[in-house]
Design a protein around this motif. Sequence first.
Motif, PDB file in Angstrom:
ATOM      1  N   THR B 102       0.903  -1.294  -0.141  1.00 19.57           N
ATOM      2  CA  THR B 102       0.129   0.100  -0.019  1.00 19.57           C
ATOM      3  C   THR B 102       0.904   1.203  -0.133  1.00 19.57           C
ATOM      4  O   THR B 102       1.662   1.364   0.837  1.00 19.57           O
ATOM      5  CB  THR B 102      -0.838   0.011   1.237  1.00 19.57           C
ATOM      6  N   ILE B 103       0.745   2.003  -0.830  1.00 18.09           N
ATOM      7  CA  ILE B 103       1.485   3.338  -1.047  1.00 18.09           C
ATOM      8  C   ILE B 103       0.512   4.635  -1.095  1.00 18.09           C
ATOM      9  O   ILE B 103      -0.313   4.532  -1.860  1.00 18.09           O
ATOM     10  CB  ILE B 103       2.197   3.163  -2.333  1.00 18.09           C
ATOM     11  N   ARG B 104       0.868   5.366  -0.057  1.00 24.05           N
ATOM     12  CA  ARG B 104       0.110   6.609   0.204  1.00 24.05           C
ATOM     13  C   ARG B 104       0.918   7.712  -0.420  1.00 24.05           C
ATOM     14  O   ARG B 104       1.795   8.524   0.331  1.00 24.05           O
ATOM     15  CB  ARG B 104      -0.018   6.949   1.537  1.00 24.05           C
ATOM     16  N   GLY B 105       0.919   7.845  -1.613  1.00 23.43           N
ATOM     17  CA  GLY B 105       1.725   9.272  -2.361  1.00 23.43           C
ATOM     18  C   GLY B 105       2.239   8.980  -3.788  1.00 23.43           C
ATOM     19  O   GLY B 105       2.162   7.697  -4.301  1.00 23.43           O
ATOM     20  N   ARG B 106       2.505   9.905  -4.269  1.00 20.30           N
ATOM     21  CA  ARG B 106       3.035   9.887  -5.760  1.00 20.30           C
ATOM     22  C   ARG B 106       4.406   9.182  -5.824  1.00 20.30           C
ATOM     23  O   ARG B 106       5.438   9.540  -5.159  1.00 20.30           O
ATOM     24  CB  ARG B 106       3.256  11.216  -6.360  1.00 20.30           C
TER      25      ARG B 106
END
Lengths: 289, 429
Positions: B102-106
């Motif tokens: 899970t990646i929160r960001g560009r």
Amino acid sequence: MTTLSVQPDLAPPPPAATVKVLRPRRGFERLDTTQLWRYRELLSFLAWRDIKVRYKQTLLGATWAIIQPLLTMVVLSLFFGRVIDLTDRTGKVPYPIFLYAGLLPWTFFSSAVTAATNSLVNNAHMLRKIYFPRLLVPVASIGVPLIDYLMASSVLLALMAWYRLAPTPAFLLIPALFGLTFIAALGIGVGMAALTVSYRDSRYLVPFFIQLGFFITPVIYPVTILSEKWRWVLWLNPVGGTITAFRDAVLGTPIDYSAVAVSGAMSVALLVVGLIYFARAQRRFADVV
Amino acid sequence: MSDPIIRVEGLGKRYRIGGRNGIDRSLPEAVMQTAADWARRLTGRRAADAAPHQSDFWALRDVSFDIQPGEVVGIIGQNGAGKSTLLKILSEITDPTEGTATIRGRIGSLLEVGTGFHPELSGRENIYLNGAILGMSSAEVARKFNDIVAFSEIGAFLDTPVKRYSSGMYTRLAFAVAAHFEPEVLIIDEVLAVGDAAFQKKCLGKMGDVARAGRTVLFVSHNLGAINRLCHRCVYLKEGRAVMVGPSPLVVRRYLEDTAKGLGGRTVDDQDNSDVQFTHAAITDAVGRTTSQIDFSDDGFLTIDYRVRRRLDDLHVTFRLYNDAGVAVLFASDTEYTFGRNVGVTEPGDYRATIRLPGHLLFPGRYRLDLIGELHRVRICGSAANCLNFEIVSTGELNPEEGGWGIIYPKLDWETRQVTGLEAKRIAA
């Protein structure tokens, strides 16, 4: 070590919209159209790169886009117009312009399919090293054929002037008919590009079918050489009805709209199938290409 | 603590090598296989129930860790440990086979510098193209354009096709574009291993700036010194699994201990019936443990066991060390190698030679060992080529990948004093 305690000032938490979950994907899925829109600039850059590079280090440059179809037309008209006399089949229309009006969309179609088919493999390096919507690659590869088509269209206008052929209102249909040809090329090209990633067979298959297609599409001959009973076979060819109508729109001869409908439906179906296959296959690209 | 910017849970990636669903099958095979799968499915036997294929290979398995915003995290491990696979999954280049990330960001990744560079296009054009490929808007590139050009030092060649660039210029331009790429999460794979020494320094400096600017960075490198310097935490991958996640110095130490274990000593060819048979060679550290890695600043000990089968007159036992580039870095002999001076007789029997390899001598890097026993200028009585590999490692400032230093790095007696008056005049004259 001192680096242990370093906790830099935290950046503000990014908006929730950018949360992305990467997980194994299975089965069919929708193409991420918002992603495609976000990368539209890259699409134009990729197309621009190919166009820019295309005629680098050539003397004649972009003139090649005109010379090639022109010479093809001259050679074919000499052969089919004189040696095998097709002129009595084309009605009152001079054979060179009859031929060129079919050759123009056909050349676009065949070079677009060829370019798209090879596009992913030719950009394999990028697929392995960076993320971007994969669909951009085959779509951008149609940029060069598109420019070539526009340049070659000028020859058509010149021929019309030469033969004193005035455009009829049907001329306005040309963009739409070209659009259908584009859809057919895109559908086949996208599907074939994805297939070529796994199986290079299509690199040999596609040129062969293009060669074959040249003869089963009414480019060099009028549809009237087939009897009414068998003509529908030509329309199943996704560009058969479209290219015939394209020519009719140029020459001002009556258009067979049911033929356009059948070929157009085939084109759209091909595009849908192509995109579905592409969306499924693209997960493997980086591993397989 | 806030939400992790990257959360990796049970991540795994399986590759199939050849065979079923492999890469190398032809179209007819694939069609047959798909038909067979469908037939199985119709008859109620799921294809997935089939026994796992022998050629399955898990490049990554069961990897979990969290990364907080602003952290600089290093990923270390030997070649083939799954580092690149992990980066490829996080960069969305390839799908995981199991687990989630899970990646929160560009996110932006630099798995290589200069991806998508086209040789026919000019430097200027490639800056814009490469920027777009990395994910920058053309407005963003335009804004940073002057900085990029200045950083790359290509100056007057801006409008020359890059195919006419020297490889150094090419690399500098490529890195310059990459260095001005500023996503929220930056993933970097060994891009530091480019350019000449001076440019390397500049790149490392830029990396340090990025790390200090509070950006989240994931950084793969073999350069343990750089890892220690730049990264707060480290993930240590081994055979596809994350064996340790924690503060960099601890993880790096564990990694060094691990790679030293199990390797080290090696028994040389036992089919050898030469007059001199080398039976064993090993590197040990200062406390006598067999190892394959020695710290640059520590002494190492080379032990050579050999058997002499008959009485030999004037036997010299020698070794050569080769570095990764294949250069013979040093030659050493148990005797003084002087022509015309016999060193005496060696009786049959088993011998062990121990040689001290002083610290601060061999440049960090990998070395291999050749052993030779010879009657000087008469004949070779026994040899063992390439019989031992070991590595000199540096966990400090010394960067073996920078290159351009020389072959050895000895600590010499170095005396400096200021000269004045008459002596200075004499020297000047």
